[in-house]
Design an enzyme around this catalytic site. Structure first.
Site, PDB file in Angstrom:
ATOM      1  N   ARG A  88       0.601  -1.173  -0.142  1.00 39.17           N
ATOM      2  CA  ARG A  88       0.049   0.048   0.033  1.00 39.17           C
ATOM      3  C   ARG A  88       0.893   1.116  -0.118  1.00 39.17           C
ATOM      4  O   ARG A  88       0.515   2.130  -0.689  1.00 39.17           O
ATOM      5  CB  ARG A  88      -0.824   0.046   1.289  1.00 39.17           C
ATOM      6  N   ASP A 148     -10.255  -4.420   8.098  1.00 43.73           N
ATOM      7  CA  ASP A 148      -9.164  -5.276   8.684  1.00 43.73           C
ATOM      8  C   ASP A 148     -10.041  -6.243   9.809  1.00 43.73           C
ATOM      9  O   ASP A 148      -9.595  -7.533   9.803  1.00 43.73           O
ATOM     10  CB  ASP A 148      -7.936  -4.836   9.233  1.00 43.73           C
ATOM     11  N   ARG A 151     -12.134  -8.883   8.141  1.00 42.19           N
ATOM     12  CA  ARG A 151     -11.360  -9.911   7.799  1.00 42.19           C
ATOM     13  C   ARG A 151     -10.651 -10.710   8.818  1.00 42.19           C
ATOM     14  O   ARG A 151     -10.326 -12.030   8.567  1.00 42.19           O
ATOM     15  CB  ARG A 151     -10.125  -9.258   6.858  1.00 42.19           C
ATOM     16  N   HIS A 175      -2.885   0.415   8.873  1.00 43.18           N
ATOM     17  CA  HIS A 175      -3.565  -0.393   7.913  1.00 43.18           C
ATOM     18  C   HIS A 175      -2.434  -0.794   6.842  1.00 43.18           C
ATOM     19  O   HIS A 175      -2.416  -0.411   5.760  1.00 43.18           O
ATOM     20  CB  HIS A 175      -4.773   0.352   7.114  1.00 43.18           C
TER      21      HIS A 175
HETATM   22  N1  LIG Z   1      -8.516   1.887   3.216  1.00 46.91           N
HETATM   23  C1  LIG Z   1      -8.878   0.553   2.556  1.00 46.91           C
HETATM   24  O1  LIG Z   1      -8.990  -0.368   3.540  1.00 46.91           O
HETATM   25  C2  LIG Z   1      -8.897   0.428   1.450  1.00 46.91           C
HETATM   26  C3  LIG Z   1      -9.524  -0.665   0.854  1.00 46.91           C
HETATM   27  C4  LIG Z   1      -9.459  -0.993  -0.804  1.00 46.91           C
HETATM   28  C5  LIG Z   1      -8.945   0.069  -1.531  1.00 46.91           C
HETATM   29  N2  LIG Z   1      -8.251   1.219  -0.852  1.00 46.91           N
HETATM   30  C6  LIG Z   1      -7.761   2.148  -1.749  1.00 46.91           C
HETATM   31  O2  LIG Z   1      -8.722   2.864  -2.467  1.00 46.91           O
HETATM   32  C7  LIG Z   1      -8.297   3.436  -3.673  1.00 46.91           C
HETATM   33  C8  LIG Z   1      -9.324   3.142  -4.764  1.00 46.91           C
HETATM   34  O3  LIG Z   1      -9.254   1.587  -4.895  1.00 46.91           O
HETATM   35  P1  LIG Z   1     -10.295   1.261  -6.302  1.00 46.91           P
HETATM   36  O4  LIG Z   1     -10.199  -0.185  -6.230  1.00 46.91           O
HETATM   37  O5  LIG Z   1     -11.733   1.915  -6.166  1.00 46.91           O
HETATM   38  O6  LIG Z   1      -9.558   1.881  -7.527  1.00 46.91           O
HETATM   39  P2  LIG Z   1     -10.148   2.291  -8.845  1.00 46.91           P
HETATM   40  O7  LIG Z   1      -9.077   2.367  -9.784  1.00 46.91           O
HETATM   41  O8  LIG Z   1     -11.163   1.267  -9.299  1.00 46.91           O
HETATM   42  O9  LIG Z   1     -10.844   3.711  -8.725  1.00 46.91           O
HETATM   43  C9  LIG Z   1     -10.418   4.795  -8.403  1.00 46.91           C
HETATM   44  C10 LIG Z   1     -11.156   5.821  -8.963  1.00 46.91           C
HETATM   45  O10 LIG Z   1     -10.486   7.228  -8.711  1.00 46.91           O
HETATM   46  C11 LIG Z   1     -10.783   7.975  -9.805  1.00 46.91           C
HETATM   47  N3  LIG Z   1      -9.786   9.102  -9.952  1.00 46.91           N
HETATM   48  C12 LIG Z   1      -8.319   9.195  -9.848  1.00 46.91           C
HETATM   49  N4  LIG Z   1      -8.031  10.543  -9.728  1.00 46.91           N
HETATM   50  C13 LIG Z   1      -9.237  11.100  -9.337  1.00 46.91           C
HETATM   51  C14 LIG Z   1      -9.371  12.682  -9.117  1.00 46.91           C
HETATM   52  N5  LIG Z   1      -8.244  13.523  -9.196  1.00 46.91           N
HETATM   53  N6  LIG Z   1     -10.637  13.011  -8.755  1.00 46.91           N
HETATM   54  C15 LIG Z   1     -11.599  11.947  -8.814  1.00 46.91           C
HETATM   55  N7  LIG Z   1     -11.494  10.800  -9.171  1.00 46.91           N
HETATM   56  C16 LIG Z   1     -10.101  10.294  -9.244  1.00 46.91           C
HETATM   57  C17 LIG Z   1     -10.390   7.123 -11.037  1.00 46.91           C
HETATM   58  O11 LIG Z   1     -10.840   7.681 -12.198  1.00 46.91           O
HETATM   59  C18 LIG Z   1     -10.947   5.878 -10.685  1.00 46.91           C
HETATM   60  O12 LIG Z   1     -12.404   5.626 -11.320  1.00 46.91           O
HETATM   61  C19 LIG Z   1      -6.948   3.014  -3.903  1.00 46.91           C
HETATM   62  O13 LIG Z   1      -5.725   3.728  -3.457  1.00 46.91           O
HETATM   63  C20 LIG Z   1      -6.790   1.534  -2.925  1.00 46.91           C
HETATM   64  O14 LIG Z   1      -5.482   1.204  -2.718  1.00 46.91           O
HETATM   65  C21 LIG Z   1      -8.277   1.198   0.395  1.00 46.91           C
END
Ligand SMILES: NC(=O)c1ccc[n+]([C@@H]2O[C@H](COP(=O)([O-])OP(=O)(O)OC[C@H]3O[C@@H](n4cnc5c(N)ncnc54)[C@H](O)[C@@H]3O)[C@@H](O)[C@H]2O)c1
Length: 308
Positions: A88, A148, A151, A175
């Site tokens: 991450r 988490d 999970r 995380h």
């Molecule tokens: N905290 C957690 O527990 C957790 C869990 C899963 C994923 N995540 C994180 O969440 C994030 C998103 O994951 P995802 O699988 O949905 O990715 P994804 O690629 O499916 O979606 C991300 C979206 O963000 C959009 N985006 C990018 N730049 C942007 C901006 N400046 N303004 C608005 N939209 C913008 C993209 O066009 C895309 O549609 C990642 O960083 C991932 O690592 C965190």
């Protein structure tokens, strides 16, 4: 209650769907930079409304923050997810720029918003939102521990051979694969310590599988997971919307709690209509305290890569 979800990708759309299905919210605005993407996701979700029986109005917009004005809660999921083999922490360069810009836009149109940070590396992104938003610390919540812990409960139920509704447990600290701290000492099956039922070997298996829970899914899916992350975010939004005062581990700014300051880390907090209503101090064993301190050290190193 108006909720904005920035990023209409896998996690953002899943989060909007769970919020709508639970029917506790009047309006969800999905925002993305990809032309037409959020509009398409919103329309598709709205066409499930009569099937799933919800009245939440979901709209989609491309980069038009004026449509997010007056949001009570905003969820930041914009950014890139990890690919197999990535940590991450490796996402920081790109995601920090995105999260900073998104935060500024959100606060401009919703000065009293409560922000839930999802983008990774989440503890550092939550810290960045604290440093750049000007919001009171109670209004910034990093989502990691809720996922988490879900999970952890999945793995506990598997090891105990019991329904998930029988188990309870919590994951605190960072995380991250190495930094998260599943609290085996506090896990229970219907109030009975899980350690009464599980051998040391089984306990270690549950802990290790929980820690690599995200990486396991990333390997299987080719990208990071979305159903459980979306559900975990929606649980936090619901706790705020319904003023539930639920205790959920979230990444919040610490000011001496758990021996740490000027850092966002996962600790148990009470979530209600004002966001973080209280940080709950729980007793940790000496080994857990040492692991929490190590975890904080690693988060601080990643925070050091931020440029404000
Ligand atoms: N905290 C957690 O527990 C957790 C869990 C899963 C994923 N995540 C994180 O969440 C994030 C998103 O994951 P995802 O699988 O949905 O990715 P994804 O690629 O499916 O979606 C991300 C979206 O963000 C959009 N985006 C990018 N730049 C942007 C901006 N400046 N303004 C608005 N939209 C913008 C993209 O066009 C895309 O549609 C990642 O960083 C991932 O690592 C965190």
């Amino acid at each position: 209650m108006k909720v904005t979800v920035v990023g209409a990708g896998a996690v953002g759309a899943s989060c909007a769907e769970y919020i709508a299905i639970k029917n506790f919210c009047s309006e969800v605005v999905l925002l993305d930079i990809k032309e037409g993407f959020a509009e398409g996701k919103a329309m598709d979700l709205m066409q499930t409304a009569s099937l799933n029986g919800f009245d939440t109005k979901i709209t989609g917009v491309t980069s038009d923050y004026s449509k997010t004005a007056g949001s009570d809660v905003a969820v930041i999921t914009s950014g890139i997810p990890r690919k197999p083999g990535m940590t991450r922490e490796e996402l920081i360069g790109i995601n920090a720029g995105i999260v900073k810009e998104v935060t500024e836009n959100l606060v401009k149109y919703s000065p009293n918003v409560i922000i839930i940070v999802v983008s990774n590396p989440m503890d550092t992104m939550a810290y960045l939102v604290h440093k750049t938003s000007g919001l009171p610390k109670e209004r910034i919540i990093g989502m990691g521990g809720a996922l988490d812990s879900a999970r952890f409960k999945y793995r506990l139920a598997e090891a105990l051979g019991c329904p998930i509704s029988d188990v309870d447990g919590m994951v605190i600290a960072a995380h991250s694969d190495k930094g998260m701290l599943p609290l085996m000492s506090k896990a229970t099956r219907n109030g009975v310590p899980a350690t009464d039922f599980l051998s040391k070997e089984q306990q270690n298996y549950v802990i290790e599988e929980t820690k690599v829970g995200g990486a396991t899914l990333t390997k299987l899916l080719g990208t990071s997971a979305w159903y459980a992350p979306g559900a975990a975010v929606s649980a936090i939004v619901q706790a705020i919307a319904c003023d539930q005062k639920k205790m959920i581990p979230c990444s919040v700014m610490l000011n001496g709690e758990y021996g740490e300051s000027d850092i966002c880390m996962g600790v148990p907090v009470i979530i209600g209509k004002n966001g973080v209503e209280k940080i709950v101090n729980i007793n940790l064993t000496d080994a857990e305290k040492a692991k929490f301190a190590d975890s904080a050290k690693a988060v601080r190193e990643v925070n050091g890569d931020l440029k404000f």
